[in-house]
Design a protein around this motif. Structure first.
Motif, PDB file in Angstrom:
ATOM      1  N   SER A 114       0.823  -1.212   0.000  1.00 36.18           N
ATOM      2  CA  SER A 114       0.000   0.000   0.000  1.00 36.18           C
ATOM      3  C   SER A 114       0.858   1.263   0.000  1.00 36.18           C
ATOM      4  O   SER A 114       0.428   2.312  -0.482  1.00 36.18           O
ATOM      5  CB  SER A 114      -0.953   0.006   1.199  1.00 36.18           C
ATOM      6  OG  SER A 114      -0.241   0.092   2.417  1.00 36.18           O
ATOM      7  N   LEU A 115       2.071   1.175   0.538  1.00 37.02           N
ATOM      8  CA  LEU A 115       2.969   2.323   0.528  1.00 37.02           C
ATOM      9  C   LEU A 115       3.304   2.737  -0.902  1.00 37.02           C
ATOM     10  O   LEU A 115       3.403   3.931  -1.215  1.00 37.02           O
ATOM     11  CB  LEU A 115       4.255   1.996   1.292  1.00 37.02           C
ATOM     12  CG  LEU A 115       4.118   1.803   2.804  1.00 37.02           C
ATOM     13  CD1 LEU A 115       5.372   1.160   3.369  1.00 37.02           C
ATOM     14  CD2 LEU A 115       3.850   3.147   3.479  1.00 37.02           C
ATOM     15  N   MET A 116       3.499   1.747  -1.758  1.00 35.83           N
ATOM     16  CA  MET A 116       3.817   2.042  -3.143  1.00 35.83           C
ATOM     17  C   MET A 116       2.564   2.366  -3.951  1.00 35.83           C
ATOM     18  O   MET A 116       2.563   3.279  -4.792  1.00 35.83           O
ATOM     19  CB  MET A 116       4.569   0.880  -3.788  1.00 35.83           C
ATOM     20  CG  MET A 116       4.993   1.138  -5.228  1.00 35.83           C
ATOM     21  SD  MET A 116       6.102  -0.119  -5.881  1.00 35.83           S
ATOM     22  CE  MET A 116       7.663   0.364  -5.130  1.00 35.83           C
ATOM     23  N   LEU A 117       1.479   1.649  -3.694  1.00 36.25           N
ATOM     24  CA  LEU A 117       0.247   1.890  -4.453  1.00 36.25           C
ATOM     25  C   LEU A 117      -0.282   3.306  -4.233  1.00 36.25           C
ATOM     26  O   LEU A 117      -0.937   3.876  -5.109  1.00 36.25           O
ATOM     27  CB  LEU A 117      -0.815   0.870  -4.056  1.00 36.25           C
ATOM     28  CG  LEU A 117      -0.476  -0.609  -4.325  1.00 36.25           C
ATOM     29  CD1 LEU A 117      -1.668  -1.489  -4.000  1.00 36.25           C
ATOM     30  CD2 LEU A 117      -0.031  -0.806  -5.762  1.00 36.25           C
ATOM     31  N   ALA A 118       0.028   3.889  -3.068  1.00 40.50           N
ATOM     32  CA  ALA A 118      -0.434   5.256  -2.779  1.00 40.50           C
ATOM     33  C   ALA A 118       0.169   6.270  -3.743  1.00 40.50           C
ATOM     34  O   ALA A 118      -0.372   7.373  -3.913  1.00 40.50           O
ATOM     35  CB  ALA A 118      -0.087   5.621  -1.337  1.00 40.50           C
ATOM     36  N   SER A 129       1.250  -1.555 -13.188  1.00 34.26           N
ATOM     37  CA  SER A 129       1.792  -2.606 -12.330  1.00 34.26           C
ATOM     38  C   SER A 129       2.750  -3.486 -13.123  1.00 34.26           C
ATOM     39  O   SER A 129       2.415  -3.983 -14.203  1.00 34.26           O
ATOM     40  CB  SER A 129       0.674  -3.468 -11.752  1.00 34.26           C
ATOM     41  OG  SER A 129       1.229  -4.592 -11.085  1.00 34.26           O
ATOM     42  N   LEU A 130       3.953  -3.697 -12.564  1.00 31.72           N
ATOM     43  CA  LEU A 130       4.954  -4.580 -13.151  1.00 31.72           C
ATOM     44  C   LEU A 130       5.102  -5.867 -12.340  1.00 31.72           C
ATOM     45  O   LEU A 130       6.064  -6.613 -12.523  1.00 31.72           O
ATOM     46  CB  LEU A 130       6.306  -3.859 -13.226  1.00 31.72           C
ATOM     47  CG  LEU A 130       6.337  -2.564 -14.042  1.00 31.72           C
ATOM     48  CD1 LEU A 130       7.698  -1.896 -13.916  1.00 31.72           C
ATOM     49  CD2 LEU A 130       6.009  -2.833 -15.508  1.00 31.72           C
ATOM     50  N   GLN A 131       4.147  -6.118 -11.447  1.00 29.96           N
ATOM     51  CA  GLN A 131       4.174  -7.328 -10.621  1.00 29.96           C
ATOM     52  C   GLN A 131       3.612  -8.487 -11.446  1.00 29.96           C
ATOM     53  O   GLN A 131       2.495  -8.391 -11.959  1.00 29.96           O
ATOM     54  CB  GLN A 131       3.339  -7.117  -9.358  1.00 29.96           C
ATOM     55  CG  GLN A 131       3.656  -8.055  -8.230  1.00 29.96           C
ATOM     56  CD  GLN A 131       5.036  -7.826  -7.638  1.00 29.96           C
ATOM     57  OE1 GLN A 131       5.518  -6.699  -7.568  1.00 29.96           O
ATOM     58  NE2 GLN A 131       5.680  -8.905  -7.227  1.00 29.96           N
ATOM     59  N   LEU A 137      -1.896  -8.203  -6.789  1.00 32.78           N
ATOM     60  CA  LEU A 137      -2.978  -7.452  -6.162  1.00 32.78           C
ATOM     61  C   LEU A 137      -3.898  -6.891  -7.231  1.00 32.78           C
ATOM     62  O   LEU A 137      -3.481  -6.684  -8.379  1.00 32.78           O
ATOM     63  CB  LEU A 137      -2.406  -6.294  -5.324  1.00 32.78           C
ATOM     64  CG  LEU A 137      -1.477  -6.642  -4.170  1.00 32.78           C
ATOM     65  CD1 LEU A 137      -0.844  -5.356  -3.628  1.00 32.78           C
ATOM     66  CD2 LEU A 137      -2.220  -7.369  -3.061  1.00 32.78           C
ATOM     67  N   ASP A 138      -5.136  -6.651  -6.855  1.00 32.71           N
ATOM     68  CA  ASP A 138      -6.030  -5.891  -7.721  1.00 32.71           C
ATOM     69  C   ASP A 138      -5.684  -4.420  -7.558  1.00 32.71           C
ATOM     70  O   ASP A 138      -5.827  -3.861  -6.458  1.00 32.71           O
ATOM     71  CB  ASP A 138      -7.491  -6.141  -7.341  1.00 32.71           C
ATOM     72  CG  ASP A 138      -7.935  -7.557  -7.663  1.00 32.71           C
ATOM     73  OD1 ASP A 138      -7.441  -8.118  -8.656  1.00 32.71           O
ATOM     74  OD2 ASP A 138      -8.759  -8.104  -6.907  1.00 32.71           O
ATOM     75  N   VAL A 139      -5.212  -3.805  -8.618  1.00 33.06           N
ATOM     76  CA  VAL A 139      -4.749  -2.420  -8.532  1.00 33.06           C
ATOM     77  C   VAL A 139      -5.691  -1.508  -9.303  1.00 33.06           C
ATOM     78  O   VAL A 139      -6.301  -1.917 -10.295  1.00 33.06           O
ATOM     79  CB  VAL A 139      -3.309  -2.285  -9.081  1.00 33.06           C
ATOM     80  CG1 VAL A 139      -2.333  -3.049  -8.199  1.00 33.06           C
ATOM     81  CG2 VAL A 139      -3.224  -2.790 -10.523  1.00 33.06           C
ATOM     82  N   PRO A 140      -5.804  -0.257  -8.861  1.00 30.29           N
ATOM     83  CA  PRO A 140      -6.705   0.697  -9.532  1.00 30.29           C
ATOM     84  C   PRO A 140      -6.044   1.365 -10.736  1.00 30.29           C
ATOM     85  O   PRO A 140      -6.360   2.516 -11.059  1.00 30.29           O
ATOM     86  CB  PRO A 140      -7.011   1.703  -8.418  1.00 30.29           C
ATOM     87  CG  PRO A 140      -5.770   1.715  -7.597  1.00 30.29           C
ATOM     88  CD  PRO A 140      -5.234   0.309  -7.625  1.00 30.29           C
TER      89      PRO A 140
END
Length: 235
Positions: A114-118, A129-131, A137-140
């Motif tokens: 979450s620190l990075m997604l913020a 996303s490069l994961q 994760l489901d990313v927005p």
């Protein structure tokens, strides 16, 4: 020897070794097409496959020692080559929050994603996303895992981005070796490539290091990343 990132880092020495003769690089089969783009590489062989006739061999992570190189002898210039993918106009940032879970020191470099997604909330930043295989994760924002089919495709994606922000992973090494601006989040006890103090490294001209200041606490490096990203976008 080592992981995929170690192979990417040390394959660079093929260019220096080429002045002494023909260079064959042995590596993970997944990386061979990428390694083949390095100047000075005459042939690539997958690990475990028969080797061509040769006069000398050296473990990749010992190449700098054999060449009697010091920090000041390293070139941080890009050495991998890829055709950049085209992204929509704007400031495009790739995010990678976790590496290989089999790495023996994985627990030291992991942080709350979450620190990075913020960072995706920062105005005028378009995140991707490069994961790919783990810690999904489901990313927005746009998830590129389905397009990272191999390392050639991955390198093309990285080469088209304006910035890559990542934990200490092979993705960071690939992006930096391509000459992409790359910000790497580094734990308190850094890997040997990041051992020198400071935000820069002689290994890559385009890398900025964001160091954890207190073990177990990742707030400081991500606060600095957020501030620097806002300033970077403002440019």
């Amino acid at each position: 020897e080592g992981g995929l990132g170690d192979q990417i880092v040390n394959a660079r020495f093929a260019t220096t070794l080429a002045q002494y003769g023909r260079v064959v690089v042995v590596g993970d089969a997944k990386l061979l097409d990428l390694i083949r783009t390095i100047d000075g590489v005459d042939e690539v062989v997958a690990e475990g496959e028969p080797l061509p006739p040769h006069d000398y061999w050296v473990p990749a992570m010992s190449a700098a020692y054999v060449l009697k190189m010091e920090y000041e002898d390293l070139s941080g210039a890009p050495y991998l080559h890829a055709t950049p993918r085209t992204f929509p106009k704007g400031f495009n940032v790739g995010l990678r929050w976790a590496g290989n879970p089999q790495f023996e020191h994985e627990q030291h470099r992991k942080f709350d994603p979450s620190l990075m997604l913020a960072l995706a909330d920062i105005p005028n930043v378009t995140c991707y996303s490069l994961q790919r295989d783990t810690d999904l994760l489901d990313v927005p924002f746009t998830d590129l895992r389905g397009e990272m089919t191999d390392w050639t495709a991955t390198a093309s994606i990285l080469a088209g981005l304006d910035l890559v922000i990542t934990s200490d992973t092979s993705i960071g090494h690939c992006a930096a070796a391509l000459g992409v601006e790359t910000w790497i989040v580094v734990p308190v006890l850094p890997y040997y490539m990041w051992a020198l103090p400071g935000e820069s490294t002689p290994w890559y001209d385009t890398v900025t290091l964001y160091r954890q200041e207190t073990y177990g606490d990742w707030t400081a490096p991500f606060a600095k990343i957020a501030a620097d990203l806002q300033a970077r976008v403002a440019l």
